[in-house]
Design an enzyme around this catalytic site. Structure first.
Site, PDB file in Angstrom:
ATOM      1  N   GLU A 159      -3.635  15.262   2.863  1.00 20.54           N
ATOM      2  CA  GLU A 159      -3.102  14.475   3.982  1.00 20.54           C
ATOM      3  C   GLU A 159      -1.910  15.173   4.632  1.00 20.54           C
ATOM      4  O   GLU A 159      -1.457  14.756   5.689  1.00 20.54           O
ATOM      5  CB  GLU A 159      -2.616  13.107   3.486  1.00 20.54           C
ATOM      6  CG  GLU A 159      -3.704  12.173   3.054  1.00 20.54           C
ATOM      7  CD  GLU A 159      -3.138  10.840   2.568  1.00 20.54           C
ATOM      8  OE1 GLU A 159      -1.960  10.540   2.841  1.00 20.54           O
ATOM      9  OE2 GLU A 159      -3.885  10.117   1.896  1.00 20.54           O
ATOM     10  N   SER A 201       0.842  -1.195   0.000  1.00 16.37           N
ATOM     11  CA  SER A 201       0.000   0.000   0.000  1.00 16.37           C
ATOM     12  C   SER A 201       0.875   1.242   0.000  1.00 16.37           C
ATOM     13  O   SER A 201       2.078   1.172   0.237  1.00 16.37           O
ATOM     14  CB  SER A 201      -0.894   0.006   1.235  1.00 16.37           C
ATOM     15  OG  SER A 201      -0.136   0.431   2.353  1.00 16.37           O
ATOM     16  N   LYS A 202       0.253   2.373  -0.240  1.00 13.75           N
ATOM     17  CA  LYS A 202       1.043   3.610  -0.284  1.00 13.75           C
ATOM     18  C   LYS A 202       1.643   3.920   1.091  1.00 13.75           C
ATOM     19  O   LYS A 202       2.671   4.557   1.193  1.00 13.75           O
ATOM     20  CB  LYS A 202       0.220   4.768  -0.831  1.00 13.75           C
ATOM     21  CG  LYS A 202      -0.918   5.229   0.024  1.00 13.75           C
ATOM     22  CD  LYS A 202      -1.557   6.469  -0.603  1.00 13.75           C
ATOM     23  CE  LYS A 202      -2.661   7.008   0.285  1.00 13.75           C
ATOM     24  NZ  LYS A 202      -3.281   8.204  -0.283  1.00 13.75           N
ATOM     25  N   ARG A 203       0.978   3.454   2.123  1.00 10.28           N
ATOM     26  CA  ARG A 203       1.492   3.679   3.480  1.00 10.28           C
ATOM     27  C   ARG A 203       2.800   2.917   3.726  1.00 10.28           C
ATOM     28  O   ARG A 203       3.613   3.309   4.535  1.00 10.28           O
ATOM     29  CB  ARG A 203       0.496   3.224   4.548  1.00 10.28           C
ATOM     30  CG  ARG A 203      -0.879   3.730   4.358  1.00 10.28           C
ATOM     31  CD  ARG A 203      -1.284   4.730   5.446  1.00 10.28           C
ATOM     32  NE  ARG A 203      -2.420   5.483   4.971  1.00 10.28           N
ATOM     33  CZ  ARG A 203      -2.366   6.720   4.499  1.00 10.28           C
ATOM     34  NH1 ARG A 203      -1.242   7.390   4.469  1.00 10.28           N
ATOM     35  NH2 ARG A 203      -3.446   7.327   4.055  1.00 10.28           N
ATOM     36  N   ASP A 204       2.935   1.776   3.011  1.00 11.77           N
ATOM     37  CA  ASP A 204       4.148   0.972   3.222  1.00 11.77           C
ATOM     38  C   ASP A 204       5.400   1.739   2.841  1.00 11.77           C
ATOM     39  O   ASP A 204       6.459   1.522   3.415  1.00 11.77           O
ATOM     40  CB  ASP A 204       4.089  -0.329   2.400  1.00 11.77           C
ATOM     41  CG  ASP A 204       3.011  -1.255   2.922  1.00 11.77           C
ATOM     42  OD1 ASP A 204       2.760  -1.218   4.145  1.00 11.77           O
ATOM     43  OD2 ASP A 204       2.415  -1.990   2.124  1.00 11.77           O
TER      44      ASP A 204
END
Ligand code: GLU
Length: 503
Positions: A283, A262-265
């Site tokens: 964000e 995911s982009k959070r990773d």
């Protein structure tokens, strides 16, 4: 004659293009080029609530930077435009109407509140509410109401959606190039909305209509769209259109191998998952980009090609042309592909070796203020000596600063290791030997110094370590004789002298 291959990459501009999207675009591009076909970029922006400013520009710029530009799309009309679905808005309603006429779709007037009530009611009974054959006749739609009631509602301008009427009691056999025969029981399908109350088609309708009108022959897309395959297949059947062939690409997994990347990773593990930086103002987060981190586009492409595909040989380095030649949809894996940034770094290091010293030197000079006045030929020679150890242009300075400036700081650990009792005598002797070396070349320096070491049976390390320490300020780096040669006799002696004075 078989039809001309036409594929499309159809992102929704709801944010920056994730690296998985770039991989999808790449596989489409490779397949198109292999078969002399067209690679179309279609912007699927029917969901106006999710539209993000700048996302479309980001997508085209990213593809351009990666070196996989589209043949047809916004600004490059190939006769199938417009390529933004919002600009094709007027096209879709007639197709929804056609499905109603054919009995494959129906008007539904259920309000959001009533659907919500049904959902809650089902939940309370431990069930899931699905709008389909099971309960559609109990709901407010043109299948349950009389023709007069429906006409009255439409005349009164009551908001409605158009839903697909999924068939009952049928087992579909869908073909996917990657997964083979995919069996689906139509009883589990819900009656998806095709057309919304805001006058816009949903993704499903617009996607199928456009693939048809744009004469797309192969749909190559991420695995997350596999659950939509049955509906898409049924839509083609209902329209009596020939369906394209499908290939669903495996998921890209987190470095741990568990779950989708995911982009959070990116932020979590400290590596980019986007091709270019993306400043998410909503964000308040700046996402890293492969470009900005110094990855070469060709290295990134090579890395991405191997996420879910392999050539079936040991070869790993593939130029774009070689990929085009070798690529086959049949060699795509079903299993998810683990994202390993170390592999991306490895590809970058490999591509660094393939680049000319000249091009690396130019980039190095541009990036490093200290090199502004240094002759490019000298930088090129340095690059030749150190590039083997570099994965990125940004690594070059730490590997080579001593070719340009004398060390000012010395590593404390290195000092302890290199400077021992007797070092002073050794360094003094080295200065003598170097002074006396008239033909100041790598070979002669090597012969003279190594000769002296052997003749006097001194440990090699006892000489080389302090010498390296004096010249480079650390204990590892390229060949010492090369360093001496490059910085010149005077500078070499000056640096050794400085360490002698420190002792
Ligand atoms: N608009 C969809 C997406 O954002 C396209 C899916 C497809 O390729 O059919 O990925």
């Amino acid at each position: 004659m078989s039809k001309k291959v036409r594929v499309r990459f159809a992102p929704s501009p709801t944010g920056p293009l994730h690296i998985g999207g770039v991989r999808t675009a790449l596989f489409n591009y490779l397949f198109a080029k292999k078969h002399g076909g067209d690679f179309v970029l279609r912007i699927e922006d029917t969901d106006q609530n999710r539209f993000v400013e700048g996302a479309e520009e980001y997508i085209t710029e990213a593809l351009e930077w990666c070196g996989i530009p589209f043949d047809e799309g916004v600004g490059k009309d190939g006769g199938f435009g417009p390529y933004r679905q919002s600009e094709r808005k007027h096209l879709y309603k007639q197709y929804a109407d056609e499905l109603i006429e054919k009995g494959h779709a129906y008007y539904a007037f259920d309000t959001a509140d009533s659907l919500d009530a049904h959902r809650k009611d089902h939940e309370a009974k431990g069930k899931t509410f699905i709008y389909n054959w099971h309960n559609r006749l109990k709901l407010t739609n043109s299948l349950a109401l009389s023709a007069e009631e429906v006409a009255a509602k439409l005349d009164a301008g009551e908001p409605y959606v158009i839903r697909f009427k999924s068939p009952q009691d049928e087992i579909l056999h869908l073909q996917d190039i990657v997964r083979g025969d995919v069996k689906i029981d139509t009883n589990i399908l819900d009656d998806k909305i095709l057309f919304k109350s805001d006058g816009m088609p949903t993704y499903h309708l617009a996607n199928i209509v456009d693939d048809h009108l744009m004469e797309i022959t192969h749909v190559i897309r991420g695995e997350e769209w596999l659950p939509s395959l049955a509906l898409h297949y049924l839509l083609y059947r209902s329209f009596e259109w020939e369906a394209p062939q499908f290939a669903h690409l495996p998921l890209i997994l987190k470095p741990t191998g568990k779950g989708k990347l995911s982009k959070r990773d990116g932020a979590k593990f400290g590596f980019p998952v986007f091709p270019k930086e993306w400043n998410d103002t909503k964000e308040g987060q700046l996402y890293m980009g492969f470009k900005d981190e110094g990855y070469f586009p060709d290295a990134l492409i090579n890395f991405l090609a191997f996420l879910g595909w392999n050539p079936g040989t040991e070869q790993e380095i593939f130029s774009l042309d070689a990929l085009i030649e070798t690529f086959e949809l049949e060699r795509i894996n079903k299993a998810g592909a683990r994202f390993d940034i170390k592999k991306a770094d490895w590809f970058n290091q490999q591509y660094m070796q393939l680049k000319s010293n000249e091009s690396i030197a130019i980039a190095f000079k541009e990036n490093q203020a200290e090199l502004a006045d240094i002759d490019i030929n000298y930088i090129e020679m340095v690059v030749d000596l150190i590039k083997e150890r570099a994965s990125f242009t940004k690594d070059l300075w730490s590997l080579s600063h001593f070719f340009f400036v004398a060390p000012t700081e010395y590593d404390e650990k290195a000092r302890k290791k290199a400077l021992k009792e007797g070092t002073g005598d050794i360094l003094n002797k080295l200065v003598e030997i170097i002074e006396a070396t008239e033909d100041y070349s790598v070979e002669t320096l090597q012969t003279n110094i190594k000769g002296w070491i052997t003749d006097n049976e001194i440990g090699f390390g006892k000489v080389m370590q302090p010498l390296r320490f004096a010249l480079a300020g650390a204990l590892s780096g390229p060949d010492l004789f090369q360093i001496m040669f490059m910085i010149g006799k005077q500078e070499t002696i000056k640096r050794i002298q400085k360490v002698i004075d420190m002792l």
